[in-house]
Design a protein around this motif. Structure first.
Motif, PDB file in Angstrom:
ATOM      1  N   ASN A  90       0.863  -1.169   0.000  1.00 14.64           N
ATOM      2  CA  ASN A  90       0.000   0.000   0.000  1.00 14.64           C
ATOM      3  C   ASN A  90       0.909   1.231   0.000  1.00 14.64           C
ATOM      4  O   ASN A  90       1.596   1.511   0.980  1.00 14.64           O
ATOM      5  CB  ASN A  90      -0.892  -0.017   1.238  1.00 14.64           C
ATOM      6  CG  ASN A  90      -1.923   1.089   1.232  1.00 14.64           C
ATOM      7  OD1 ASN A  90      -1.672   2.197   0.782  1.00 14.64           O
ATOM      8  ND2 ASN A  90      -3.099   0.788   1.758  1.00 14.64           N
ATOM      9  N   ILE A 107      -6.701   3.811  -4.396  1.00 14.81           N
ATOM     10  CA  ILE A 107      -5.834   2.797  -4.993  1.00 14.81           C
ATOM     11  C   ILE A 107      -6.578   2.075  -6.118  1.00 14.81           C
ATOM     12  O   ILE A 107      -6.014   1.824  -7.193  1.00 14.81           O
ATOM     13  CB  ILE A 107      -5.353   1.805  -3.920  1.00 14.81           C
ATOM     14  CG1 ILE A 107      -4.428   2.521  -2.930  1.00 14.81           C
ATOM     15  CG2 ILE A 107      -4.645   0.603  -4.550  1.00 14.81           C
ATOM     16  CD1 ILE A 107      -4.134   1.723  -1.674  1.00 14.81           C
ATOM     17  N   LYS A 108      -7.842   1.742  -5.885  1.00 16.71           N
ATOM     18  CA  LYS A 108      -8.641   1.078  -6.917  1.00 16.71           C
ATOM     19  C   LYS A 108      -8.795   1.979  -8.147  1.00 16.71           C
ATOM     20  O   LYS A 108      -8.762   1.496  -9.295  1.00 16.71           O
ATOM     21  CB  LYS A 108     -10.004   0.691  -6.356  1.00 16.71           C
ATOM     22  CG  LYS A 108      -9.934  -0.441  -5.347  1.00 16.71           C
ATOM     23  CD  LYS A 108     -11.217  -0.577  -4.533  1.00 16.71           C
ATOM     24  CE  LYS A 108     -12.405  -0.982  -5.357  1.00 16.71           C
ATOM     25  NZ  LYS A 108     -13.595  -1.226  -4.495  1.00 16.71           N
ATOM     26  N   TYR A 110      -5.990  -9.867  -1.062  1.00 18.09           N
ATOM     27  CA  TYR A 110      -6.305  -8.595  -1.727  1.00 18.09           C
ATOM     28  C   TYR A 110      -7.805  -8.320  -1.772  1.00 18.09           C
ATOM     29  O   TYR A 110      -8.269  -7.520  -2.580  1.00 18.09           O
ATOM     30  CB  TYR A 110      -5.727  -8.615  -3.153  1.00 18.09           C
ATOM     31  CG  TYR A 110      -4.235  -8.783  -3.189  1.00 18.09           C
ATOM     32  CD1 TYR A 110      -3.380  -7.685  -3.070  1.00 18.09           C
ATOM     33  CD2 TYR A 110      -3.655 -10.040  -3.313  1.00 18.09           C
ATOM     34  CE1 TYR A 110      -1.999  -7.844  -3.072  1.00 18.09           C
ATOM     35  CE2 TYR A 110      -2.276 -10.205  -3.325  1.00 18.09           C
ATOM     36  CZ  TYR A 110      -1.457  -9.106  -3.204  1.00 18.09           C
ATOM     37  OH  TYR A 110      -0.097  -9.257  -3.204  1.00 18.09           O
ATOM     38  N   ASN A 140      -4.757  -4.828  -6.016  1.00 17.92           N
ATOM     39  CA  ASN A 140      -4.156  -3.494  -6.064  1.00 17.92           C
ATOM     40  C   ASN A 140      -2.982  -3.464  -7.038  1.00 17.92           C
ATOM     41  O   ASN A 140      -2.080  -2.649  -6.905  1.00 17.92           O
ATOM     42  CB  ASN A 140      -3.712  -3.046  -4.675  1.00 17.92           C
ATOM     43  CG  ASN A 140      -2.514  -3.833  -4.153  1.00 17.92           C
ATOM     44  OD1 ASN A 140      -2.300  -4.985  -4.537  1.00 17.92           O
ATOM     45  ND2 ASN A 140      -1.722  -3.218  -3.276  1.00 17.92           N
ATOM     46  N   PHE A 184      -9.633  -4.861  -2.164  1.00 13.87           N
ATOM     47  CA  PHE A 184      -9.502  -4.093  -3.402  1.00 13.87           C
ATOM     48  C   PHE A 184     -10.445  -4.574  -4.501  1.00 13.87           C
ATOM     49  O   PHE A 184     -10.439  -4.025  -5.607  1.00 13.87           O
ATOM     50  CB  PHE A 184      -8.060  -4.176  -3.912  1.00 13.87           C
ATOM     51  CG  PHE A 184      -7.043  -3.629  -2.950  1.00 13.87           C
ATOM     52  CD1 PHE A 184      -6.878  -2.258  -2.797  1.00 13.87           C
ATOM     53  CD2 PHE A 184      -6.254  -4.482  -2.190  1.00 13.87           C
ATOM     54  CE1 PHE A 184      -5.950  -1.753  -1.898  1.00 13.87           C
ATOM     55  CE2 PHE A 184      -5.319  -3.989  -1.303  1.00 13.87           C
ATOM     56  CZ  PHE A 184      -5.167  -2.621  -1.152  1.00 13.87           C
ATOM     57  N   ARG A 226      -5.600   1.758 -10.042  1.00 15.48           N
ATOM     58  CA  ARG A 226      -5.546   0.453 -10.710  1.00 15.48           C
ATOM     59  C   ARG A 226      -6.367   0.465 -11.997  1.00 15.48           C
ATOM     60  O   ARG A 226      -5.903   0.028 -13.058  1.00 15.48           O
ATOM     61  CB  ARG A 226      -6.082  -0.630  -9.771  1.00 15.48           C
ATOM     62  CG  ARG A 226      -6.236  -1.996 -10.423  1.00 15.48           C
ATOM     63  CD  ARG A 226      -7.234  -2.850  -9.671  1.00 15.48           C
ATOM     64  NE  ARG A 226      -8.574  -2.291  -9.681  1.00 15.48           N
ATOM     65  CZ  ARG A 226      -9.520  -2.596  -8.793  1.00 15.48           C
ATOM     66  NH1 ARG A 226      -9.268  -3.450  -7.812  1.00 15.48           N
ATOM     67  NH2 ARG A 226     -10.720  -2.048  -8.887  1.00 15.48           N
TER      68      ARG A 226
END
Length: 369
Positions: free
Chosen positions: A39, A286-287, A201, A310, A204, A290
């Motif tokens: 992260n 973060i998503k 994960y 992620n 995510f 991605r």
């Protein structure tokens, strides 16, 4: 010059360990680290202060052994997961790798086998080998997904005692549907196979992606493994855990080392769980990065694999090592996971992602079909 392998050859090492390389991605000092799915947002200041306060309080009792049953931590983890779980359903250890090792120590070993579906997490065969468990490789579809009928057939044909289902899968990012898990669980009935769904994960995943936690009731051979390394930004704290029927924890007590979770680890994890909403606030960002990576890589003529993790695995590279090196020369470290024509990148912060994408755009030469 003497190498580590020269030194090892002089020792009476177990035969199944000879010639193996230890697990580990390159550890290089570069500005942007996008290679091991950490992260990249870090722990917020207010949560750091809460962790420091909890650790400071625990230091006063370091002359005593920690709570062997890590009771408060199991309560907090059960509350976090929901699904009607309580402390009897929870086990924890120093990272999810130790959780998996405990499972293999209890249910694997000489004369037993574990089934995995590569490409998948590279620690599975290493943990199997270290515990004397035979590792059997199954097959995935060309798009890296698992088909329920095919997976169930492979479980029956191999007679495996343990089955690893990684969802979202590392290194592909693909999630497994619950019908696959149900089919594999049923197929393992004759061998009384332990089915491990590795959900490192899970936080995510795209909205609506189911978790195997919903399947636990009535399935005493099903285990769902999780970690606080990824979404919780606590890779350095080393705290992994699982949810399963209470009998699973009873079995793992037989193989764990005494007092295996330190008081400081327990204090850190408990403080973090108390502030879980704050720690998980960066997950959506973060998503978003991605999904941005998937979209922009696709526009470059490359082939990103749809991801619920992620990170993003992408293919269509004529020379992956040249691209990897070109990114490294620009201060960006990503991962070559050994899949021909592919590389994997962790979703970073918005500035990190921009630097990665800009440099990748300069480097790529898509494979001509």
């Amino acid at each position: 010059m003497t190498t580590p392998f020269d030194r090892l050859s002089a020792l009476p090492l177990r035969d199944n360990l000879r010639g193996l390389h230890p697990y580990g991605a390159p550890q290089l000092d570069v500005p942007i680290l996008l290679n091991v799915n950490e992260n990249t947002h870090g722990v917020p200041h207010d949560v750091r202060q809460a962790i420091l306060a909890a650790v400071e309080e625990s230091v006063g009792g370091l002359n005593r052994y920690p709570d062997r049953e890590f009771s408060q931590l199991r309560d907090n983890l059960a509350d976090y997961l929901g699904h009607g779980l309580d402390r009897s359903n929870i086990w924890a250890a120093n990272g999810s790798n130790e959780v998996l090792q405990h499972i293999l120590l209890a249910f694997g070993g000489p004369g037993r086998s574990a089934l995995g579906f590569p490409p998948t997490y590279s620690m599975y065969p290493l943990l199997a080998g270290a515990t004397g468990t035979a590792y059997v490789t199954g097959e995935r579809r060309a798009d890296f997904n698992l088909d329920a009928d095919s997976a169930a057939r492979q479980v029956k044909e191999t007679g495996a005692n343990l089955v690893f289902l990684c969802s979202p899968n590392n290194p592909t990012g693909t999630a497994i549907s619950t019908d696959v898990i149900e089919a594999v669980y049923s197929a393992g009935a004759d061998a009384q196979a332990i089915i491990i769904v590795d959900e490192a994960y899970a936080e995510f995943a795209h909205q609506g992606t189911p978790s195997a936690l919903a399947l636990l009731e009535g399935r005493e051979r099903l285990i769902v493994s999780r970690t606080m390394s990824k979404a919780f930004a606590l890779a350095g704290a080393r705290l992994g855990y699982l949810a399963a029927a209470p009998a699973i924890s009873d079995a793992l007590r037989l193989v764990r080392l005494p007092y295996h979770l330190s008081a400081i680890t327990q204090a850190t994890a408990n403080a973090a769980l108390t502030h879980s909403a704050r720690l998980l606030a960066n997950v959506e960002e973060i998503k978003a990065q991605r999904d941005r990576i998937v979209g922009e890589i696709g526009s470059m003529g490359l082939v990103p694999v749809p991801s619920d993790a992620n990170f993003v695995l992408f293919g269509g590279l004529a020379n992956p090592h040249e691209v990897w090196q070109g990114l490294l020369d620009a201060g960006v470290l990503i991962r070559d996971v050994g899949i021909p024509g592919h590389l994997r990148v962790t979703a970073g912060t918005e500035p990190e992602t921009t630097i990665f994408l800009d440099r990748l755009r300069e480097l790529v030469t898509p494979t001509v079909s």
